[in-house]
Design an enzyme around this catalytic site. Structure first.
Site, PDB file in Angstrom:
ATOM      1  N   GLU A 256       1.175  -1.375  -0.080  1.00  0.00           N
ATOM      2  CA  GLU A 256      -0.219  -0.252  -0.002  1.00  0.00           C
ATOM      3  C   GLU A 256       0.994   1.365   0.122  1.00  0.00           C
ATOM      4  O   GLU A 256       2.048   1.139   0.885  1.00  0.00           O
ATOM      5  CB  GLU A 256      -0.580   0.386   1.584  1.00  0.00           C
ATOM      6  CG  GLU A 256      -1.910   1.073   1.324  1.00  0.00           C
ATOM      7  CD  GLU A 256      -2.660   1.215   2.616  1.00  0.00           C
ATOM      8  OE1 GLU A 256      -2.035   3.290   3.301  1.00  0.00           O
ATOM      9  OE2 GLU A 256      -2.298   0.885   3.481  1.00  0.00           O
ATOM     10  N   CYS A 295      -3.504   7.687   4.428  1.00  0.00           N
ATOM     11  CA  CYS A 295      -2.483   7.356   2.322  1.00  0.00           C
ATOM     12  C   CYS A 295      -4.185   7.737   2.246  1.00  0.00           C
ATOM     13  O   CYS A 295      -3.741   7.722   0.839  1.00  0.00           O
ATOM     14  CB  CYS A 295      -2.668   5.841   3.128  1.00  0.00           C
ATOM     15  SG  CYS A 295      -3.182   4.357   3.623  1.00  0.00           S
TER      16      CYS A 295
END
Length: 675
Positions: A256, A295
């Site tokens: 990720e 994020c």
């Protein structure tokens, strides 16, 4: 000064001369050291595989789920300690809800799903049986078993608790030990969380280890039974993913990474509507929560060209009221970035964005910090940019300033909004604020392939919506392309990343023994007492009852029709029913057959069967005409403990006619007492 140790092979190992200093994000003072160049990472890997793995695999999914719940409760009792320490990372009390409370909540969700959606067994059955032969004596079943390796979790600095727990929970539930490596700049918070978990005495030996500092050559000791799960920058992900040893040994790698997430103001969400106000509120929250170090934060803002100025005005007004300062101060709404070096990185990216956009809010020099020294801490104000020509600009679609920074741009129509969304080349999440269903569908059709999650919100859902930037453990988290191409969370889907799916083929008896779930065609136990008279522990897989027959008369059909009000022509009109391609004439109600079936197999006296809680997988296979006879086969298919007093029994029920043809088939769910 905190000396942050690692936890390796059952022992705490203090930092050595290779330790790195860690500064407070608020004061800039060095508060900790972490790192040990002599850490035996090969021994940690072997300890996890040889001690932790067997201990976890000896447990069932339910055993591990109960441990997760106990850990979550233990952390809840001690979370104030985590709050107090986490302020040093620059996080406010509100930010703790995302990191600490969010991490604990994720553990609760996986604990619940482990008990409700997975078996009290060591093998997970994936999907339905496949009949591979003509008569059913040879069948196939996909199964999932724990990998016999280690989950190596390399986490980012922004979520030192959630980032660890959202990886640890599904790994643990799968039956795989974890080696956790948090980012050094905030590892002191992760260390405290790990210490609390270990001190609880709940975890099996070897199931959790901690590296505070560098991983050394740990990745060179991995093989195809291991999973490396990484969260961080695209550059670091590429470096790790390209490690020849990982490629040569087919080591699973989940990433990720950078993500230029976007939010779209729907064409219907004009100023003055609840959706417009909601949009501004969501963008403001994503720019300021964790000082924009998420994020999933909104980096690109898209609005109809006619509403761009209104969005800038409204958003600037909200940003102007955001108090920046010491995160311990209850009046503070946005704390510091994690470090001065991260602050410098954001300013470098801001300068690049400024070459193609105009800064319309936020001066990185002229802003006020309450209760702290902005020259020593890692503080920045929220900064909003406006790009009038997003089609020609490039930086806003390929540069992520990982802080309180976002850029607004106009779109012409739905197709243009889709094009701008997809220019990011892959994101974790895109949000659309609209009540226009057609517009929402266009967004999905045009852009879902480039985004791991699409979040729609409006006045109808806003009271319960969890927010653009909140990954939920029930739903997948990850994204294609720039976002790393990985996938985490997603309920049981997240557990499967740490298991091997294997196709198993064999006879019904073999498959029953493997899966601890009775397979049609396997052996049956037909002797002894009525199965409804047996307790949960007494009843066994394959226990079967064959009932006598019962004739279904025309009077039964008519009585049922008038009693229930179900006078559908197929039951009441011979000519109309005969004209129907599914019926030979008047036929019995399907629910009449279920009622008669229950009457044939139910044991009426008080006993261990406490309640019928439902039917599953019901199919009507062949119509029943007046004067046909039906009989039932009732077989114990599966047993699942539920509480301390009772468990669920799943029965396979087959209703056949006088010619032994199946007319109905379903699964009956009952709750049976243990004693």
């Amino acid at each position: 000064m905190m000396m942050i140790p690692s936890f390796a092979a059952g022992q705490w190992v203090a930092p050595d001369s290779g330790a790195r200093p860690i500064a407070s994000a608020v004061t800039g003072e060095v508060i900790a050291q972490a790192g040990n160049n002599a850490l035996d990472v090969a021994g940690m890997h072997a300890y996890a595989r040889d001690v932790g793995g067997p201990a976890l695999r000896a447990l069932t999914f339910h055993d591990r789920a109960r441990m997760l719940k106990a850990l979550a409760l233990h952390l809840t009792e001690h979370k104030q300690k985590l709050y107090d320490l986490s302020f040093e990372t620059g996080a406010t009390q509100a930010d703790h809800a995302f990191d600490i409370d969010g991490g604990i909540g994720t553990m609760f969700v996986f604990a619940s799903k482990g008990r409700r959606e997975m078996p009290d067994a060591q093998i997970y059955l994936d999907g339905e049986l496949e009949q591979l032969g003509r008569t059913g004596t040879f069948q196939g079943q996909h199964v999932c078993v724990p990998l016999q390796g280690v989950g190596i979790h390399i986490n980012a600095y922004n979520f030192p608790v959630w980032g660890m727990l959202e990886k640890f929970a599904p790994t643990f539930l799968a039956g795989v030990p974890s080696i956790v490596k948090p980012a050094t700049s905030t590892c002191y918070v992760t260390h405290l969380c790990v210490q609390l978990m270990l001190d609880s005495g709940i975890l099996p030996e070897g199931s959790l280890q901690l590296i505070s500092g560098g991983v050394g050559d740990l990745l060179l000791h991995t093989d195809a039974q291991d999973v490396v799960s990484f969260t961080g920058s695209a550059q670091t992900a590429l470096s790790l993913r390209s490690t020849p040893h990982l490629l040569e040994n087919s080591v699973r790698f989940v990433a990720e990474q950078d993500s230029l997430n976007a939010s779209v103001l729907g064409r219907d969400a004009a100023p003055g509507t609840p959706e417009f106000d909601l949009f501004v509120k969501e963008v403001h929250r994503e720019m300021t929560t964790k000082a924009g170090q998420k994020c999933t934060a909104i980096r690109r803002i898209m609005a109809p060209a006619a509403h761009v100025e209104a969005v800038i005005e409204a958003l600037s007004a909200r940003l102007g009221k955001t108090v920046i300062g010491d995160p311990r101060d209850p009046a503070t709404r946005m704390g510091a970035l994690v470090s001065r070096s991260q602050r410098a990185d954001v300013l470098e990216k801001v300068a690049l964005l400024g070459t193609q956009s105009e800064r319309v809010f936020g001066d990185p020099e002229g802003f006020t910090v309450n209760g702290a020294d902005k020259e020593k801490g890692a503080f920045l104000p929220p900064m909003l940019f406006h790009c009038a020509d997003p089609d020609r600009a490039t930086h806003l679609h390929d540069t992520e300033a990982f802080g309180p920074v976002s850029t607004i741009m106009p779109y012409r129509d739905a197709d243009h909004a889709v094009q701008l969304l997809n220019r990011g080349m892959g994101s974790l999440v895109a949000s659309v604020i609209t009540r226009d269903g057609d517009f929402a569908r266009q967004m999905v059709m045009g852009s879902a392939a480039w985004h791991g999650r699409l979040y729609f919100n409006n006045a109808d859902s806003m009271a319960e919506a969890t927010g653009h930037g909140a990954p939920m453990p029930h739903m997948v988290h990850g994204g294609p392309g720039r976002a790393g191409g990985g996938e985490e969370l997603g309920g049981v889907r997240g557990v499967m990343h740490y298991m091997q799916r294997t196709a198993v083929q064999g006879s019904p008896d073999i498959l029953t023994a493997i899966g601890r779930q009775w397979v049609p065609g396997a052996s049956e136990n037909t002797g002894g007492a009525h199965p409804f008279t047996k307790t949960f522990h007494e009843v066994q897989l394959g226990d079967t009852l064959y009932t006598p027959s019962r004739k279904v008369t025309l009077q039964d059909i008519e009585t049922f029709a008038h009693f229930t009000g179900d006078t559908f022509y197929g039951h009441m009109d011979e000519d109309a029913a005969a004209a129907n391609p599914f019926f030979p004439g008047r036929v019995a109600h399907g629910y009449l057959l279920l009622s008669f079936a229950a009457g044939l197999f139910v044991q009426p006296d008080p006993g261990p069967v406490l309640a019928n809680t439902g039917l599953a997988n019901l199919n009507f296979m062949k119509p029943v005409s007046p004067d046909d006879e039906i009989k039932v086969r009732l077989t114990v298919k599966k047993k699942t403990p539920r509480t301390e007093e009772y468990g669920q029994v799943r029965w396979h029920v087959t209703v056949t006619n006088q010619d032994d043809e199946i007319v109905a088939e379903y699964e009956l769910l009952t709750m049976n007492a243990y004693a």
